[in-house]
Write a protein that holds these residues in place. Sequence first.
Motif, PDB file in Angstrom:
ATOM      1  N   GLY A 177      15.264  67.017 -21.140  1.00 37.85           N
ATOM      2  CA  GLY A 177      13.853  66.648 -19.670  1.00 37.85           C
ATOM      3  C   GLY A 177      13.600  65.250 -19.915  1.00 37.85           C
ATOM      4  O   GLY A 177      14.355  64.661 -18.303  1.00 37.85           O
ATOM      5  N   LYS A 178      13.340  64.566 -20.956  1.00 39.31           N
ATOM      6  CA  LYS A 178      13.348  63.201 -20.964  1.00 39.31           C
ATOM      7  C   LYS A 178      14.748  62.792 -20.280  1.00 39.31           C
ATOM      8  O   LYS A 178      14.401  61.156 -19.805  1.00 39.31           O
ATOM      9  CB  LYS A 178      12.769  63.590 -22.360  1.00 39.31           C
ATOM     10  CG  LYS A 178      12.004  61.810 -22.720  1.00 39.31           C
ATOM     11  CD  LYS A 178      11.414  61.466 -24.117  1.00 39.31           C
ATOM     12  CE  LYS A 178      11.845  60.231 -24.807  1.00 39.31           C
ATOM     13  NZ  LYS A 178      10.617  60.011 -25.811  1.00 39.31           N
ATOM     14  N   ASP A 179      15.388  62.700 -21.281  1.00 38.33           N
ATOM     15  CA  ASP A 179      17.054  62.277 -21.169  1.00 38.33           C
ATOM     16  C   ASP A 179      17.277  62.380 -19.727  1.00 38.33           C
ATOM     17  O   ASP A 179      18.176  61.325 -19.156  1.00 38.33           O
ATOM     18  CB  ASP A 179      17.565  62.673 -22.036  1.00 38.33           C
ATOM     19  CG  ASP A 179      17.954  62.356 -23.531  1.00 38.33           C
ATOM     20  OD1 ASP A 179      17.121  61.864 -23.806  1.00 38.33           O
ATOM     21  OD2 ASP A 179      18.421  63.221 -24.555  1.00 38.33           O
ATOM     22  N   PHE A 180      17.244  63.301 -19.243  1.00 41.88           N
ATOM     23  CA  PHE A 180      17.334  63.340 -17.899  1.00 41.88           C
ATOM     24  C   PHE A 180      16.810  62.601 -17.287  1.00 41.88           C
ATOM     25  O   PHE A 180      17.019  61.551 -16.152  1.00 41.88           O
ATOM     26  CB  PHE A 180      17.500  64.493 -17.252  1.00 41.88           C
ATOM     27  CG  PHE A 180      17.086  64.759 -15.462  1.00 41.88           C
ATOM     28  CD1 PHE A 180      18.683  64.898 -15.285  1.00 41.88           C
ATOM     29  CD2 PHE A 180      16.537  65.244 -14.800  1.00 41.88           C
ATOM     30  CE1 PHE A 180      18.910  64.797 -13.467  1.00 41.88           C
ATOM     31  CE2 PHE A 180      16.260  65.335 -13.214  1.00 41.88           C
ATOM     32  CZ  PHE A 180      17.776  65.051 -12.664  1.00 41.88           C
ATOM     33  N   ARG A 181      15.302  62.221 -17.399  1.00 35.74           N
ATOM     34  CA  ARG A 181      14.208  61.388 -16.423  1.00 35.74           C
ATOM     35  C   ARG A 181      14.361  59.615 -16.287  1.00 35.74           C
ATOM     36  O   ARG A 181      14.375  58.483 -15.400  1.00 35.74           O
ATOM     37  CB  ARG A 181      12.867  61.719 -16.699  1.00 35.74           C
ATOM     38  CG  ARG A 181      12.470  63.312 -15.899  1.00 35.74           C
ATOM     39  CD  ARG A 181      11.065  63.531 -16.571  1.00 35.74           C
ATOM     40  NE  ARG A 181      10.905  63.224 -17.939  1.00 35.74           N
ATOM     41  CZ  ARG A 181      10.535  64.522 -18.282  1.00 35.74           C
ATOM     42  NH1 ARG A 181      10.806  65.747 -17.995  1.00 35.74           N
ATOM     43  NH2 ARG A 181      10.271  64.202 -19.484  1.00 35.74           N
ATOM     44  N   ILE A 182      15.024  60.182 -18.150  1.00 33.51           N
ATOM     45  CA  ILE A 182      14.854  58.394 -18.004  1.00 33.51           C
ATOM     46  C   ILE A 182      16.749  57.450 -17.819  1.00 33.51           C
ATOM     47  O   ILE A 182      16.769  56.408 -16.877  1.00 33.51           O
ATOM     48  CB  ILE A 182      15.488  57.845 -19.595  1.00 33.51           C
ATOM     49  CG1 ILE A 182      14.160  57.844 -20.137  1.00 33.51           C
ATOM     50  CG2 ILE A 182      16.049  56.574 -19.796  1.00 33.51           C
ATOM     51  CD1 ILE A 182      14.265  58.583 -21.827  1.00 33.51           C
ATOM     52  N   ALA A 183      17.866  58.273 -17.767  1.00 33.11           N
ATOM     53  CA  ALA A 183      18.938  58.096 -16.841  1.00 33.11           C
ATOM     54  C   ALA A 183      18.580  57.865 -15.006  1.00 33.11           C
ATOM     55  O   ALA A 183      18.564  57.154 -14.012  1.00 33.11           O
ATOM     56  CB  ALA A 183      19.597  59.195 -16.742  1.00 33.11           C
ATOM     57  N   VAL A 184      17.535  59.336 -14.379  1.00 35.00           N
ATOM     58  CA  VAL A 184      17.397  58.735 -12.810  1.00 35.00           C
ATOM     59  C   VAL A 184      16.780  57.702 -12.618  1.00 35.00           C
ATOM     60  O   VAL A 184      16.480  56.565 -11.832  1.00 35.00           O
ATOM     61  CB  VAL A 184      16.338  59.959 -12.515  1.00 35.00           C
ATOM     62  CG1 VAL A 184      16.523  59.981 -11.347  1.00 35.00           C
ATOM     63  CG2 VAL A 184      17.840  61.104 -12.095  1.00 35.00           C
ATOM     64  N   LEU A 185      15.219  56.981 -13.447  1.00 38.70           N
ATOM     65  CA  LEU A 185      14.650  56.292 -12.857  1.00 38.70           C
ATOM     66  C   LEU A 185      15.681  54.679 -13.688  1.00 38.70           C
ATOM     67  O   LEU A 185      15.116  53.752 -12.683  1.00 38.70           O
ATOM     68  CB  LEU A 185      13.553  55.903 -14.799  1.00 38.70           C
ATOM     69  CG  LEU A 185      12.392  57.172 -13.773  1.00 38.70           C
ATOM     70  CD1 LEU A 185      11.654  57.447 -14.873  1.00 38.70           C
ATOM     71  CD2 LEU A 185      12.146  56.361 -12.367  1.00 38.70           C
ATOM     72  N   MET A 186      16.864  54.623 -14.467  1.00 39.29           N
ATOM     73  CA  MET A 186      17.257  54.215 -15.265  1.00 39.29           C
ATOM     74  C   MET A 186      17.988  53.866 -13.651  1.00 39.29           C
ATOM     75  O   MET A 186      18.702  52.590 -13.364  1.00 39.29           O
ATOM     76  CB  MET A 186      18.116  53.793 -16.420  1.00 39.29           C
ATOM     77  CG  MET A 186      19.428  53.003 -16.559  1.00 39.29           C
ATOM     78  SD  MET A 186      19.891  52.792 -18.435  1.00 39.29           S
ATOM     79  CE  MET A 186      18.812  53.192 -19.377  1.00 39.29           C
ATOM     80  N   ALA A 187      18.660  55.244 -13.185  1.00 38.01           N
ATOM     81  CA  ALA A 187      19.860  54.568 -12.326  1.00 38.01           C
ATOM     82  C   ALA A 187      19.146  53.876 -10.652  1.00 38.01           C
ATOM     83  O   ALA A 187      19.735  53.087 -10.254  1.00 38.01           O
ATOM     84  CB  ALA A 187      20.884  56.145 -11.743  1.00 38.01           C
ATOM     85  N   LEU A 188      18.061  54.609 -10.662  1.00 38.88           N
ATOM     86  CA  LEU A 188      16.741  53.959  -9.420  1.00 38.88           C
ATOM     87  C   LEU A 188      16.892  52.717  -9.456  1.00 38.88           C
ATOM     88  O   LEU A 188      17.474  51.866  -8.634  1.00 38.88           O
ATOM     89  CB  LEU A 188      15.457  54.665  -9.384  1.00 38.88           C
ATOM     90  CG  LEU A 188      14.879  53.978  -8.104  1.00 38.88           C
ATOM     91  CD1 LEU A 188      15.705  54.709  -7.228  1.00 38.88           C
ATOM     92  CD2 LEU A 188      13.793  54.959  -8.830  1.00 38.88           C
ATOM     93  N   GLY A 189      16.680  51.933 -10.763  1.00 38.98           N
ATOM     94  CA  GLY A 189      16.426  50.989 -11.494  1.00 38.98           C
ATOM     95  C   GLY A 189      17.694  50.329 -10.780  1.00 38.98           C
ATOM     96  O   GLY A 189      17.812  48.668 -10.020  1.00 38.98           O
ATOM     97  N   ILE A 190      18.757  50.120 -10.959  1.00 34.48           N
ATOM     98  CA  ILE A 190      19.692  49.621 -11.249  1.00 34.48           C
ATOM     99  C   ILE A 190      20.488  49.493  -9.494  1.00 34.48           C
ATOM    100  O   ILE A 190      20.877  48.346  -9.166  1.00 34.48           O
ATOM    101  CB  ILE A 190      21.288  50.046 -11.865  1.00 34.48           C
ATOM    102  CG1 ILE A 190      21.208  50.046 -13.359  1.00 34.48           C
ATOM    103  CG2 ILE A 190      22.610  49.811 -11.515  1.00 34.48           C
ATOM    104  CD1 ILE A 190      21.554  51.027 -14.824  1.00 34.48           C
ATOM    105  N   THR A 191      20.295  50.665  -9.015  1.00 33.05           N
ATOM    106  CA  THR A 191      21.009  50.464  -7.326  1.00 33.05           C
ATOM    107  C   THR A 191      19.974  49.584  -6.677  1.00 33.05           C
ATOM    108  O   THR A 191      21.060  49.501  -5.552  1.00 33.05           O
ATOM    109  CB  THR A 191      21.203  52.277  -7.027  1.00 33.05           C
ATOM    110  OG1 THR A 191      20.219  52.978  -6.873  1.00 33.05           O
ATOM    111  CG2 THR A 191      22.018  52.960  -8.243  1.00 33.05           C
TER     112      THR A 191
END
Length: 253
Positions: A177-191
Amino acid sequence: MIPWRPALLTVIGFYSRLPVPVAGGMTLARCVWLLPAAAVAIALPAALAGWVADWLGLSALAAAFVATLVLAIVTGALHEDGLADCADGFWGGATITRRLEIMRDSRIGTYGVLALVGAVGLKAALLADLVAALGGWAFVVFVAAAVAARAVALFPWVGLPNARAGGLAAAAGRPTGKDFRIAVLMALGITVVLTVWISPLGTIIAAVAAAASAMGVASIADRKIGGHTGDVIGAAVVLADLSYLAGFTISVG
């Protein structure tokens, strides 16, 4: 969490045909926290090809098709294959066992063909609309869509059990779940960095649409096969990508 460099190369190597060195013994599930960054590298060649086609004077639709097809080449049509398999299996079988059998069959059926033609055609049409509205900057949105789609498509992987013991998804492990949250937050920042200056409203609508699409795919997969497979994740990528582009197109239309 493993170091970023081998994790990034592992994800790029799995999600694309780009010639990158991949360290042995790496489990994909432990590396997906860097998937949004990998998605930028994967989508950039296609975005540049589309931009060049537009700059050379090709029509908006032609430039959009160039970008769409180059991305399919770079990824080896990995996600499109998953979409076709899911379409054939989900609606071609009457039981969970039969649906999974159809999804493992390398042959493509009528549902799969329709899904592929619809997805590729709709993506090119949506991107063409963006090119008409934004010019070459539409290909920045194209990259953002690729980033968002791959991040939110982790949802069925994390949120659903494996539909079968074998298969690609089972072999790749299960993200935390932690890796998923990091991926989503990173994607949000990039987009946000890529698109908020183009359309703040479009950034929000597109992100919500992509997330809702991935959740919808997970819900259907849960009902149809009782879990996820690699094909389900691929289908989620394609449909979330389309949803992101649709949301952004609506906002600037």
